[in-house]
Design a protein around this motif. Structure first.
Motif, mmCIF file in Angstrom:
data_model
loop_
_atom_site.group_PDB
_atom_site.id
_atom_site.type_symbol
_atom_site.label_atom_id
_atom_site.label_comp_id
_atom_site.label_asym_id
_atom_site.label_seq_id
_atom_site.Cartn_x
_atom_site.Cartn_y
_atom_site.Cartn_z
ATOM 1 N N GLN A 89 42.620 3.134 40.621
ATOM 2 C CA GLN A 89 41.665 2.080 42.194
ATOM 3 C C GLN A 89 40.118 1.763 41.568
ATOM 4 O O GLN A 89 39.418 1.305 41.612
ATOM 5 C CB GLN A 89 40.884 2.576 43.276
ATOM 6 C CG GLN A 89 42.675 2.931 44.136
ATOM 7 C CD GLN A 89 42.326 3.976 45.054
ATOM 8 O OE1 GLN A 89 41.525 4.810 45.836
ATOM 9 N NE2 GLN A 89 43.046 3.553 46.218
ATOM 10 N N ASP A 90 39.649 2.619 40.631
ATOM 11 C CA ASP A 90 38.254 2.643 40.045
ATOM 12 C C ASP A 90 38.479 1.078 38.709
ATOM 13 O O ASP A 90 37.534 1.555 38.444
ATOM 14 C CB ASP A 90 37.639 3.506 39.788
ATOM 15 C CG ASP A 90 38.311 4.107 38.326
ATOM 16 O OD1 ASP A 90 39.639 3.607 38.160
ATOM 17 O OD2 ASP A 90 37.788 5.070 38.108
ATOM 18 N N ARG A 92 39.149 1.545 35.651
ATOM 19 C CA ARG A 92 38.991 2.004 34.512
ATOM 20 C C ARG A 92 40.104 2.889 33.849
ATOM 21 O O ARG A 92 40.289 3.102 32.629
ATOM 22 C CB ARG A 92 38.336 2.986 34.100
ATOM 23 C CG ARG A 92 36.890 2.508 35.213
ATOM 24 C CD ARG A 92 35.338 2.954 33.869
ATOM 25 N NE ARG A 92 36.162 3.233 32.837
ATOM 26 C CZ ARG A 92 35.259 3.893 32.342
ATOM 27 N NH1 ARG A 92 34.301 4.760 32.604
ATOM 28 N NH2 ARG A 92 35.932 4.408 30.867
#
Length: 112
Positions: A89-90, A92
């Protein structure tokens, strides 16, 4: 001067004059991007594996190794499936998960 060299000289002068009138297109030199592959840990059965890009890089793709849960005969257990394979979700990391078995996530990270 021969007629051939005279024609060549005139043609070159024409190119230089055209460049002076219209300008010469130039591009800025971009720094070369580099990539690296980062491996996540092999997950516990039914848990996620997360391969996180290091600081200074960003995620551009990923993949997985899948170690499915097997029955006594060596076949894949009923209900076994890969249930997660994609960016976190981020943004990364690459995250993978099997319903019953194990996975290992791989992230492709880029600098620049």
């Amino acid at each position: 001067m021969t007629s051939k060299s005279l024609r060549t000289g005139v043609a070159m002068a024409g190119v230089l004059l055209a460049a002076g009138v219209f300008g010469v297109a130039t591009a800025t030199t971009a720094s070369a991007a580099t990539t690296q592959v980062v491996a996540g840990p092999q997950s516990d059965p039914g848990k996620t594996s997360r391969a996180t890009c290091p600081d200074g890089t960003h995620l551009i793709g990923g993949g997985y190794d899948w170690y499915p849960a097997l029955n006594r005969g060596g076949g894949i257990l009923d209900g076994e499936a890969l249930i997660a394979n994609g960016p976190s979700q981020d943004g990364r990391a690459w995250v993978t998960q099997a319903r019953l078995g194990q996975t290992k996530a791989w992230a492709i990270c880029e600098t620049g």
